[in-house]
Design a protein around this motif. Structure first.
Motif, PDB file in Angstrom:
ATOM      1  N   ARG A  50       0.835  -1.205   0.000  1.00  0.00           N
ATOM      2  CA  ARG A  50       0.000   0.000   0.000  1.00  0.00           C
ATOM      3  C   ARG A  50       0.867   1.251   0.000  1.00  0.00           C
ATOM      4  N   LEU A  51       2.047   1.150   0.644  1.00  0.00           N
ATOM      5  CA  LEU A  51       2.967   2.288   0.681  1.00  0.00           C
ATOM      6  C   LEU A  51       3.743   2.394  -0.624  1.00  0.00           C
ATOM      7  N   GLU A  87      -7.854  16.309  -1.938  1.00  0.00           N
ATOM      8  CA  GLU A  87      -7.586  16.248  -0.497  1.00  0.00           C
ATOM      9  C   GLU A  87      -6.514  17.240  -0.053  1.00  0.00           C
ATOM     10  N   ILE A  88      -5.814  17.872  -0.984  1.00  0.00           N
ATOM     11  CA  ILE A  88      -4.838  18.886  -0.556  1.00  0.00           C
ATOM     12  C   ILE A  88      -5.531  20.226  -0.273  1.00  0.00           C
ATOM     13  N   ARG A 223       2.429  11.968  -1.326  1.00  0.00           N
ATOM     14  CA  ARG A 223       2.959  10.708  -0.789  1.00  0.00           C
ATOM     15  C   ARG A 223       2.300  10.362   0.551  1.00  0.00           C
ATOM     16  N   PHE A 224       2.063  11.368   1.379  1.00  0.00           N
ATOM     17  CA  PHE A 224       1.373  11.127   2.650  1.00  0.00           C
ATOM     18  C   PHE A 224      -0.062  10.655   2.399  1.00  0.00           C
ATOM     19  N   LEU A 225      -0.734  11.298   1.454  1.00  0.00           N
ATOM     20  CA  LEU A 225      -2.135  10.978   1.188  1.00  0.00           C
ATOM     21  C   LEU A 225      -2.300   9.609   0.536  1.00  0.00           C
ATOM     22  N   ILE A 226      -1.384   9.225  -0.365  1.00  0.00           N
ATOM     23  CA  ILE A 226      -1.573   7.941  -1.043  1.00  0.00           C
ATOM     24  C   ILE A 226      -1.369   6.773  -0.077  1.00  0.00           C
ATOM     25  N   LYS A 227      -0.438   6.923   0.864  1.00  0.00           N
ATOM     26  CA  LYS A 227      -0.268   5.833   1.835  1.00  0.00           C
ATOM     27  C   LYS A 227      -1.404   5.822   2.851  1.00  0.00           C
ATOM     28  N   THR A 228      -2.040   6.969   3.063  1.00  0.00           N
ATOM     29  CA  THR A 228      -3.136   7.069   4.028  1.00  0.00           C
ATOM     30  C   THR A 228      -4.448   6.579   3.442  1.00  0.00           C
ATOM     31  N   THR A 229      -4.715   6.908   2.185  1.00  0.00           N
ATOM     32  CA  THR A 229      -5.988   6.535   1.570  1.00  0.00           C
ATOM     33  C   THR A 229      -5.948   5.174   0.886  1.00  0.00           C
TER      34      THR A 229
END
Length: 392
Positions: A50-51, A87-88, A223-229
């Motif tokens: 996922r990351l 989301e930004i 990068r933060f959002l893709i690993k979170t969502t």
């Protein structure tokens, strides 16, 4: 020395001479969810798919290279990419969005982003002074060029000057031209969007989306959002995109060549009232396209004399398929009213020029003689049917 884009579709410079994958020419599919570590603090560089996943990472490097960005992120679909992009922004933010966009983008903005407190102004960015629509809370300008489906062309460089002046992000959906024909980051954009399902994949066999940027701060947010969502592209789909991109250049050249021939053929048909293709000198965006792109693409829209004629064409096509989507090797014909823009209110569709007699053509790579022969047959059959109806 900088590589030409055809070569960049095939080779990543840092991978040359590398035998990490046992000399495999085709980059491997790393079909794994997780990765073993030798000990605490000793990672292979990958922890959980996922990351990040090696196949997806390789694809992202290729796409970043094609768009001359510092980072690209691969998503499970084009709409997944745009959803994460939104989301930004935060409640209270305002965006200027081109009036003529893909129907899915309009649906997302109207029914999800607006619910989350983000407001939009719909603007014909190709013909108005966008600066007049900037508010105190405006954060970004979002465009397609050419637009879907009316093929409006916006001057990216001029719009980027306005964005810089007011400290706004400029976001460009580059799906219709692909990085082979246009590179918005080079023209001043901050973020490029792609539906990878289309020209990058090129074979109508997988879904994908991309966000590309040349800014470190935006890359970190993504990068933060893709690993979170958890919206990242799966390994097999990543491999299919890598395979598709290898032939991007030859596909785009052939499809464009066919599109130009079909545009000229359509102009001669009595039942066609308008052909909208930016490669025609009479198109209002023709000169801008010559300035900011290396080609005109393979998408064209045309208006028929009646709704009945348009619907009959859709019933009569055989080799050309009546289907949604675009950018594949096969030629597809689409009815925006009931397909790509079905969820867009009728008054907005009509304001943008989409009528019940509008058809959109994604021209593929078939032999042009066969495509023209099919169109001639379809138009002749349609004219006969409508004439017979009138007489009965």
């Amino acid at each position: 020395m900088a590589r030409e884009i055809e070569t960049k579709c095939l080779h990543l410079e840092e991978e040359e001479g590398c035998c990490n994958n046992y000399g495999s020419i085709s980059y491997p599919i790393y079909q794994t969810a997780t990765y073993a570590h030798e000990g605490v603090g000793r990672s292979t560089g990958f922890d959980y798919s996922r990351l990040q996943n090696p196949t997806r990472e390789h694809l992202e490097k290729v796409v970043a290279s094609l768009e001359n960005g510092i980072d690209a992120l691969a998503f499970s679909s084009g709409m997944a990419a745009i959803s994460l992009l939104m989301e930004i922004f935060k409640p209270g933010d305002h965006l200027i969005a081109d009036a003529d966009l893909y129907g899915g983008s309009i649906r997302l903005f109207d029914h999800v982003s607006s619910k989350n407190g983000i407001s939009f102004s719909r603007v014909d960015c190709h013909k108005v002074n966008v600066e007049d629509y900037i508010q105190e809370n405006t954060k970004a300008i979002y465009i397609e060029t050419p637009t879907n489906p009316m093929m409006n062309v916006t001057d990216i460089q001029e719009l980027s000057k306005i964005a810089r002046k007011h400290d706004l992000l400029l976001i460009v959906d580059n799906t219709f031209l692909s990085p082979y024909f246009q590179n918005p980051l080079d023209l001043g954009a901050d973020i490029v969007v792609h539906s990878g399902t289309k020209y990058l994949g090129g074979h109508n066999d997988t879904l994908a989306g991309f966000l590309i940027t040349n800014r470190e701060d935006i890359s970190e947010k993504f990068r933060f959002l893709i690993k979170t969502t958890g919206a990242g592209l799966a390994p097999l789909d990543s491999w299919l995109l890598l395979r598709g991109i290898k032939t991007l250049g030859v596909r785009m050249d052939r499809a464009q060549e066919n599109a130009i021939a079909i545009a000229h053929w359509l102009k001669k048909q009595k039942a066609v009232t308008k052909v909208i293709y930016p490669g025609l000198p009479e198109h209002p965006g023709y000169e801008i396209m010559k300035k900011q792109a290396r080609g005109f693409g393979a998408m064209l829209t045309f208006q028929l004399e009646s709704k009945e004629f348009a619907l009959a064409i859709l019933e009569n096509v055989r080799m050309i398929k009546f289907a949604e989507s675009l950018g594949g090797v096969e030629t597809l014909i689409t009815y925006p009213t009931t397909q790509t823009h079905a969820d867009v209110p009728k008054e907005i569709r009509e304001k943008n020029g989409i009528t019940e007699a509008t058809l959109r053509l994604s021209v593929g790579i078939e032999n042009i003689k066969d495509l023209i022969a099919e169109l001639e047959k379809v138009f002749k059959e349609t004219e006969g049917e409508l004439y017979a109806r009138e007489k009965s």
